[in-house]
Design a protein around this motif. Structure first.
Motif, PDB file in Angstrom:
ATOM      1  N   VAL A  25       0.863  -1.187   0.000  1.00 19.20           N
ATOM      2  CA  VAL A  25       0.000   0.000   0.000  1.00 19.20           C
ATOM      3  C   VAL A  25       0.898   1.235   0.000  1.00 19.20           C
ATOM      4  N   ASP A  26       0.593   2.200  -0.883  1.00 14.01           N
ATOM      5  CA  ASP A  26       1.268   3.502  -0.904  1.00 14.01           C
ATOM      6  C   ASP A  26       0.536   4.467   0.023  1.00 14.01           C
ATOM      7  N   PHE A  27       1.303   5.313   0.713  1.00  9.96           N
ATOM      8  CA  PHE A  27       0.726   6.367   1.548  1.00  9.96           C
ATOM      9  C   PHE A  27       1.436   7.688   1.302  1.00  9.96           C
ATOM     10  N   ASN A  28       0.689   8.784   1.453  1.00  9.74           N
ATOM     11  CA  ASN A  28       1.278  10.107   1.515  1.00  9.74           C
ATOM     12  C   ASN A  28       1.673  10.305   2.978  1.00  9.74           C
ATOM     13  N   PHE A  29       2.945  10.123   3.260  1.00 10.10           N
ATOM     14  CA  PHE A  29       3.492  10.184   4.614  1.00 10.10           C
ATOM     15  C   PHE A  29       4.071  11.583   4.827  1.00 10.10           C
ATOM     16  N   PHE A  30       3.185  12.536   5.147  1.00 15.07           N
ATOM     17  CA  PHE A  30       3.592  13.907   5.398  1.00 15.07           C
ATOM     18  C   PHE A  30       4.351  14.492   4.208  1.00 15.07           C
ATOM     19  N   GLY A  31       3.823  14.248   3.002  1.00 12.59           N
ATOM     20  CA  GLY A  31       4.428  14.768   1.779  1.00 12.59           C
ATOM     21  C   GLY A  31       5.466  13.860   1.151  1.00 12.59           C
ATOM     22  N   HIS A  32       5.695  12.692   1.735  1.00 11.18           N
ATOM     23  CA  HIS A  32       6.656  11.727   1.217  1.00 11.18           C
ATOM     24  C   HIS A  32       5.920  10.437   0.880  1.00 11.18           C
ATOM     25  N   ILE A  53       4.139   0.345   2.352  1.00  8.75           N
ATOM     26  CA  ILE A  53       4.251  -0.813   3.230  1.00  8.75           C
ATOM     27  C   ILE A  53       4.175  -2.057   2.343  1.00  8.75           C
ATOM     28  N   HIS A  54       5.108  -2.964   2.524  1.00  7.69           N
ATOM     29  CA  HIS A  54       5.188  -4.204   1.746  1.00  7.69           C
ATOM     30  C   HIS A  54       5.080  -5.391   2.695  1.00  7.69           C
ATOM     31  N   TYR A  55       4.281  -6.374   2.319  1.00  9.77           N
ATOM     32  CA  TYR A  55       4.170  -7.572   3.146  1.00  9.77           C
ATOM     33  C   TYR A  55       5.495  -8.319   3.177  1.00  9.77           C
ATOM     34  N   LYS A  56       5.875  -8.724   4.375  1.00  5.81           N
ATOM     35  CA  LYS A  56       7.033  -9.590   4.601  1.00  5.81           C
ATOM     36  C   LYS A  56       6.711 -10.400   5.845  1.00  5.81           C
ATOM     37  N   PRO A  57       6.858 -11.721   5.766  1.00  2.00           N
ATOM     38  CA  PRO A  57       6.586 -12.525   6.973  1.00  2.00           C
ATOM     39  C   PRO A  57       7.455 -12.066   8.140  1.00  2.00           C
ATOM     40  N   LYS A  58       6.896 -12.184   9.338  1.00  2.00           N
ATOM     41  CA  LYS A  58       7.615 -11.803  10.563  1.00  2.00           C
ATOM     42  C   LYS A  58       8.863 -12.664  10.705  1.00  2.00           C
ATOM     43  N   ASP A  59       9.959 -12.034  11.129  1.00  2.00           N
ATOM     44  CA  ASP A  59      11.166 -12.790  11.415  1.00  2.00           C
ATOM     45  C   ASP A  59      11.545 -12.583  12.876  1.00  2.00           C
ATOM     46  N   SER A  60      12.608 -13.206  13.279  1.00  2.00           N
ATOM     47  CA  SER A  60      12.969 -13.165  14.698  1.00  2.00           C
ATOM     48  C   SER A  60      14.201 -12.304  14.953  1.00  2.00           C
ATOM     49  N   ILE A  61      14.403 -11.291  14.133  1.00  3.92           N
ATOM     50  CA  ILE A  61      15.548 -10.404  14.342  1.00  3.92           C
ATOM     51  C   ILE A  61      15.344  -9.646  15.658  1.00  3.92           C
ATOM     52  N   SER A  62      16.366  -9.655  16.482  1.00  2.00           N
ATOM     53  CA  SER A  62      16.243  -8.979  17.770  1.00  2.00           C
ATOM     54  C   SER A  62      16.354  -7.465  17.590  1.00  2.00           C
ATOM     55  N   GLU A  63      15.756  -6.747  18.518  1.00  2.15           N
ATOM     56  CA  GLU A  63      15.752  -5.291  18.464  1.00  2.15           C
ATOM     57  C   GLU A  63      17.053  -4.752  19.030  1.00  2.15           C
ATOM     58  N   HIS A  64      17.542  -3.681  18.416  1.00  4.89           N
ATOM     59  CA  HIS A  64      18.759  -3.019  18.883  1.00  4.89           C
ATOM     60  C   HIS A  64      18.420  -1.577  19.244  1.00  4.89           C
ATOM     61  N   THR A  65      19.067  -1.057  20.257  1.00  7.39           N
ATOM     62  CA  THR A  65      18.891   0.347  20.635  1.00  7.39           C
ATOM     63  C   THR A  65      20.249   0.974  20.892  1.00  7.39           C
ATOM     64  N   ASN A  66      20.288   2.292  20.766  1.00  4.20           N
ATOM     65  CA  ASN A  66      21.464   3.074  21.140  1.00  4.20           C
ATOM     66  C   ASN A  66      21.042   4.081  22.203  1.00  4.20           C
ATOM     67  N   PRO A  67      21.872   4.293  23.220  1.00  3.84           N
ATOM     68  CA  PRO A  67      21.511   5.279  24.246  1.00  3.84           C
ATOM     69  C   PRO A  67      21.679   6.711  23.730  1.00  3.84           C
ATOM     70  N   VAL A  68      20.629   7.516  23.891  1.00  3.88           N
ATOM     71  CA  VAL A  68      20.657   8.941  23.546  1.00  3.88           C
ATOM     72  C   VAL A  68      19.899   9.668  24.650  1.00  3.88           C
ATOM     73  N   ASP A  69      20.542  10.617  25.283  1.00  2.00           N
ATOM     74  CA  ASP A  69      19.913  11.377  26.369  1.00  2.00           C
ATOM     75  C   ASP A  69      19.366  10.468  27.470  1.00  2.00           C
ATOM     76  N   GLY A  70      20.038   9.339  27.707  1.00  2.00           N
ATOM     77  CA  GLY A  70      19.580   8.419  28.737  1.00  2.00           C
ATOM     78  C   GLY A  70      18.351   7.613  28.343  1.00  2.00           C
ATOM     79  N   LYS A  71      18.004   7.627  27.057  1.00  2.00           N
ATOM     80  CA  LYS A  71      16.855   6.873  26.555  1.00  2.00           C
ATOM     81  C   LYS A  71      17.351   5.861  25.529  1.00  2.00           C
ATOM     82  N   ASP A  72      16.624   4.766  25.374  1.00  2.00           N
ATOM     83  CA  ASP A  72      17.002   3.732  24.414  1.00  2.00           C
ATOM     84  C   ASP A  72      16.322   3.997  23.078  1.00  2.00           C
TER      85      ASP A  72
END
Length: 139
Positions: A38-45, A49-68
């Motif tokens: 599905v195409d969307f107008n995302f705030f002028g862009h 969204i394309h279908y892709k089966p769910k995978d098990s890739i783990s989430e990664h975060t970086n600390p910024v201002d004490g937040k993940d």
């Protein structure tokens, strides 16, 4: 030089659920579509969204201002007042924020609002707004 619209394609594991999220929760106008995208107008862009089966890739975060901060993430820069209004709308719609809306670099170069949340497929989004848009790329 004015910024140009971008095109971004992201994977989703439930097209209908994400269609509803981007259209009804975020307020993006829907464009062309098929059973798998599905195409969307995302705030002028253009956001696709394309279908892709769910995978098990783990989430990664970086600390910024004490937040993940989730990596990867994507989003757009809004106008200051637009951010304030949009963040209030998201709160009324029950968005579960990863990082609640707040101001970074208060009274400094690059002062900005920012907030993070996920779509139903787990794609992390960041929305921000700069107090002074001339400082978007300032050091």
């Amino acid at each position: 030089m004015p910024l140009s619209p971008f095109h971004l394609a992201i994977p989703v594991d439930d097209v209908e659920l994400c269609r509803t999220f981007y259209r009804d929760v975020l307020g993006c106008k829907e464009g062309r579509s098929s059973d798998h995208w599905v195409d969307f107008n995302f705030f002028g862009h253009q956001l696709v969204i394309h279908y892709k089966p769910k995978d098990s890739i783990s989430e990664h975060t970086n600390p910024v201002d004490g937040k993940d901060v989730p990596v990867p993430h994507f989003g757009v820069i809004l106008e200051w007042e637009q951010f304030e209004t949009f963040s209030k709308v998201l709160k009324t719609k029950g968005i579960q924020f990863i990082i609640e809306p707040y101001v970074r670099f208060k009274n400094e170069v690059g002062e900005q609002y920012t907030m993070f949340f996920k779509d139903p497929s787990g794609n992390a989004l960041e929305f921000k707004a700069f107090k002074n848009t001339d400082q978007i790329f300032a050091k």
